[in-house]
Design a protein around this motif. Structure first.
Motif, PDB file in Angstrom:
ATOM      1  N   LEU A  50       0.795  -1.225   0.000  1.00 47.25           N
ATOM      2  CA  LEU A  50       0.000   0.000   0.000  1.00 47.25           C
ATOM      3  C   LEU A  50       0.833   1.284   0.000  1.00 47.25           C
ATOM      4  O   LEU A  50       0.559   2.207  -0.774  1.00 47.25           O
ATOM      5  N   PRO A  51       1.881   1.398   0.848  1.00 39.19           N
ATOM      6  CA  PRO A  51       2.634   2.657   0.869  1.00 39.19           C
ATOM      7  C   PRO A  51       3.443   2.928  -0.396  1.00 39.19           C
ATOM      8  O   PRO A  51       3.675   4.098  -0.745  1.00 39.19           O
ATOM      9  N   GLY A  52       3.907   1.868  -1.093  1.00 40.93           N
ATOM     10  CA  GLY A  52       4.849   2.024  -2.202  1.00 40.93           C
ATOM     11  C   GLY A  52       4.484   3.078  -3.231  1.00 40.93           C
ATOM     12  O   GLY A  52       5.268   3.996  -3.504  1.00 40.93           O
ATOM     13  N   PRO A  53       3.288   3.016  -3.838  1.00 46.97           N
ATOM     14  CA  PRO A  53       2.950   3.993  -4.875  1.00 46.97           C
ATOM     15  C   PRO A  53       2.548   5.362  -4.328  1.00 46.97           C
ATOM     16  O   PRO A  53       2.665   6.364  -5.032  1.00 46.97           O
ATOM     17  N   PHE A  54       2.060   5.413  -3.078  1.00 46.07           N
ATOM     18  CA  PHE A  54       1.392   6.623  -2.595  1.00 46.07           C
ATOM     19  C   PHE A  54       2.193   7.410  -1.564  1.00 46.07           C
ATOM     20  O   PHE A  54       2.078   8.632  -1.497  1.00 46.07           O
ATOM     21  N   PHE A  55       3.025   6.722  -0.766  1.00 45.69           N
ATOM     22  CA  PHE A  55       3.758   7.435   0.270  1.00 45.69           C
ATOM     23  C   PHE A  55       4.830   8.378  -0.272  1.00 45.69           C
ATOM     24  O   PHE A  55       4.923   9.522   0.201  1.00 45.69           O
ATOM     25  N   PRO A  56       5.693   7.960  -1.235  1.00 46.28           N
ATOM     26  CA  PRO A  56       6.743   8.880  -1.686  1.00 46.28           C
ATOM     27  C   PRO A  56       6.227  10.240  -2.172  1.00 46.28           C
ATOM     28  O   PRO A  56       6.758  11.283  -1.745  1.00 46.28           O
ATOM     29  N   THR A  65      13.086  14.663   1.786  1.00 45.44           N
ATOM     30  CA  THR A  65      13.985  14.446   0.656  1.00 45.44           C
ATOM     31  C   THR A  65      13.900  12.984   0.208  1.00 45.44           C
ATOM     32  O   THR A  65      13.308  12.141   0.893  1.00 45.44           O
ATOM     33  N   GLN A  66      14.542  12.676  -0.935  1.00 48.86           N
ATOM     34  CA  GLN A  66      14.551  11.300  -1.423  1.00 48.86           C
ATOM     35  C   GLN A  66      15.243  10.366  -0.428  1.00 48.86           C
ATOM     36  O   GLN A  66      14.795   9.235  -0.200  1.00 48.86           O
ATOM     37  N   SER A  67      16.321  10.827   0.180  1.00 43.85           N
ATOM     38  CA  SER A  67      17.022  10.006   1.168  1.00 43.85           C
ATOM     39  C   SER A  67      16.151   9.734   2.388  1.00 43.85           C
ATOM     40  O   SER A  67      16.131   8.619   2.929  1.00 43.85           O
ATOM     41  N   ASP A 258       9.902   0.381  -3.614  1.00 44.57           N
ATOM     42  CA  ASP A 258       9.058   1.091  -2.662  1.00 44.57           C
ATOM     43  C   ASP A 258       9.479   2.531  -2.451  1.00 44.57           C
ATOM     44  O   ASP A 258       8.640   3.390  -2.156  1.00 44.57           O
ATOM     45  N   SER A 259      10.772   2.816  -2.589  1.00 47.12           N
ATOM     46  CA  SER A 259      11.244   4.175  -2.299  1.00 47.12           C
ATOM     47  C   SER A 259      11.436   5.046  -3.533  1.00 47.12           C
ATOM     48  O   SER A 259      11.458   6.278  -3.414  1.00 47.12           O
ATOM     49  N   ALA A 260      11.569   4.454  -4.714  1.00 51.99           N
ATOM     50  CA  ALA A 260      11.970   5.255  -5.875  1.00 51.99           C
ATOM     51  C   ALA A 260      11.077   5.114  -7.105  1.00 51.99           C
ATOM     52  O   ALA A 260      10.965   6.055  -7.895  1.00 51.99           O
ATOM     53  N   LEU A 395      19.561   2.627   0.911  1.00 46.95           N
ATOM     54  CA  LEU A 395      20.826   2.838   0.211  1.00 46.95           C
ATOM     55  C   LEU A 395      20.639   3.011  -1.293  1.00 46.95           C
ATOM     56  O   LEU A 395      21.136   3.976  -1.886  1.00 46.95           O
ATOM     57  N   ILE A 396      19.904   2.074  -1.917  1.00 47.52           N
ATOM     58  CA  ILE A 396      19.758   2.105  -3.374  1.00 47.52           C
ATOM     59  C   ILE A 396      18.721   3.141  -3.808  1.00 47.52           C
ATOM     60  O   ILE A 396      19.030   4.091  -4.530  1.00 47.52           O
ATOM     61  N   GLY A 397      17.477   2.964  -3.350  1.00 46.53           N
ATOM     62  CA  GLY A 397      16.413   3.880  -3.758  1.00 46.53           C
ATOM     63  C   GLY A 397      16.478   5.234  -3.093  1.00 46.53           C
ATOM     64  O   GLY A 397      15.916   6.205  -3.604  1.00 46.53           O
ATOM     65  N   GLY A 398      17.163   5.333  -1.937  1.00 42.51           N
ATOM     66  CA  GLY A 398      17.267   6.596  -1.221  1.00 42.51           C
ATOM     67  C   GLY A 398      18.543   7.343  -1.545  1.00 42.51           C
ATOM     68  O   GLY A 398      18.589   8.196  -2.430  1.00 42.51           O
TER      69      GLY A 398
END
Length: 457
Positions: A50-56, A65-67, A258-260, A395-398
């Motif tokens: 659920l958070p993946g598409p909507f939280f960022p 920030t992205q990090s 999930d993050s990017a 580390l990767i997506g952030g």
């Protein structure tokens, strides 16, 4: 004299002399319990995706920030990882049910709170509350997933691979539908609505579990103690590391997603973030189909061969994610769908067989009690999933994504995956694990099944 109950076909299953608070459930009761566990797995899948598409995008609106988004996305799995080291010491035959239901209540409450955090106005308070609720959720997830596998395997011990596959398949269906629920409910009631709704539904099913799930009696030969030294020796053994490290690299894609992914595909496709969830459905659908097929094939002994395919597909997928940097004209919705689909296949094709290979690694390392083999394998399995998602998100997506951008992050990822793929394939070939390799299912005698147990020697 102790008698035994039969698993429908004369196979001894459990002692029929239960202790206080224990029971010997019928096959029908065990089947109903597995169905309820599957429902909880489905809801956990929904809450995880659920958070993946909507939280960022929502976090960007709050000034993160992205990090920082990567830290929040990875915080759930930090808690999951840390708690995975202690969960084994908390498990006994008499408290499996209690641990499972406590975990689901914690997880569902944390999901609801994570949605409600959106009402925080101050950027720093919002950031801290997001991390705290995700950490709480991670503790619940660690308890839930470890117990789901152990209880379903206890219900039908001669079908361990199928139970493992079944639980992960319904979890995958939940992952598939999570973004759909979000895309439907957010326009109706706002960002908070899907988080609170799913959290409340899971709480209801947790209480149903108190009635439906039995407390199994313990075999006299069951090992209740979690032997820390033996477990750590297993973790650092070469066979375990040869499964552990390459599988973590594959699961990095989950945290990266999930993050990017949402922000990237929002930018390149022009889709509103509420609809990005529908694009993520492709990833989850591919994963769900893959899990259902892989589970059956793993039960038939083809797990290692499937893992080789998954490992080879990983660098191809991440290179396809980099390719639009060279050929911008291919960056379309169709290309996004293709890369997300292969992404889902490569990650989830590696999950089910890795549990099998971890069992073989534990046996190779001298762990002879099958209950301990399963405890160590389940705990290590959760560590792999957690570390992959932590490093992938933070580390990767952030950090790396913010430093060099989405495309070059994908290229770096491709290089790392090629190294670990080579390591993994060489290990499987030299260990003789390319032919048919089966799950250990000889629980009654508390001895490892003989099929291919010497393949790691």
């Amino acid at each position: 004299m102790e008698s035994k109950s039969n698993d429908g076909d004369g196979v001894p299953l459990l002692p029929t002399t239960p202790g206080p608070g224990e029971e010997v459930p019928s096959q029908r009761r065990r089947a109903i319990a597995v169905v309820l566990i599957a429902v909880l797995a489905f809801l956990e899948g929904v809450s995880m995706s659920l958070p993946g598409p909507f939280f960022p995008p929502e976090a960007k609106n709050h000034g993160l920030t992205q990090s920082e988004i990567g830290v929040v996305a990875g915080s759930l799995d930090v808690a999951n990882l840390c708690f995975s080291f202690v969960i084994g010491s908390l498990i006994s035959p008499s408290n499996k049910k209690a641990v499972l239901l406590t975990g689901t209540i914690i997880s569902s409450a944390a999901l609801s709170l994570f949605g409600l955090v959106d009402y925080a106005q101050d950027e720093r308070i919002y950031f801290v509350l997001c991390i705290l609720t995700r950490i709480l959720n991670g503790i619940g997830v660690s308890m839930v997933f470890t117990m789901m596998i152990l209880i379903s395997s206890t219900c039908f011990p001669q079908k361990v691979a199928l139970m493992n596959s079944f639980i992960h398949t319904v979890f995958g269906v939940g992952m598939f539908l999570g973004p759909v629920f979000g895309s439907i409910l957010i326009p109706v009631g706002g960002y908070v609505t899907p988080f609170v709704s799913i959290g409340l539904i899971e709480t209801v099913f947790s209480f149903l579990g108190m009635i439906i799930i039995p407390v199994f009696p313990a075999s006299k030969k069951t090992a209740n103690d979690f032997k820390t030294k033996e477990y750590l020796m297993f973790l650092v053994s070469f066979p375990a590391l040869s499964v552990f490290v390459p599988t973590i690299v594959v699961t990095l894609m989950s945290g990266f997603r999930d993050s990017a992914y949402a922000l990237h595909y929002h930018e390149v496709t022009g889709l509103a973030y509420q609809k990005i969830g529908l694009l993520f459905v492709v990833n989850a659908l591919a994963a769900t189909i893959t899990l259902s097929v892989v589970g059956v094939l793993t039960q038939k002994g083809f797990g290692p061969s499937i893992m080789i395919i998954a490992q080879c597909l990983t660098p191809l997928t991440t290179f396809a994610m980099f390719l639009p940097y060279i050929l911008p004209e291919i960056e379309t919705k169709g290309w996004a769908i293709l890369t997300l689909a292969t992404n889902g296949v490569s990650v989830d094709a590696a999950i089910n067989p890795s549990y099998l290979l971890l069992q073989k690694a534990a046996i190779k390392n001298g762990v002879q009690n099958i209950d301990q083999v399963r405890k160590y394998s389940s705990s290590c399995f959760m560590i792999i999933l957690s570390m992959g998602r932590i490093l992938g998100a933070a580390l990767i997506g952030g950090y790396l994504n913010e430093l060099v951008g989405f495309y070059f992050t994908s290229l770096i990822y491709t290089s790392v995956a090629m190294v670990t793929v080579t390591w993994h394939i060489v290990f499987l070939v030299r260990s003789g694990l390319i032919g048919k390799v089966y799950f250990d299912t000889d629980v009654d005698n508390d001895e490892p099944a003989s099929d291919n147990l010497d393949a790691l020697n």
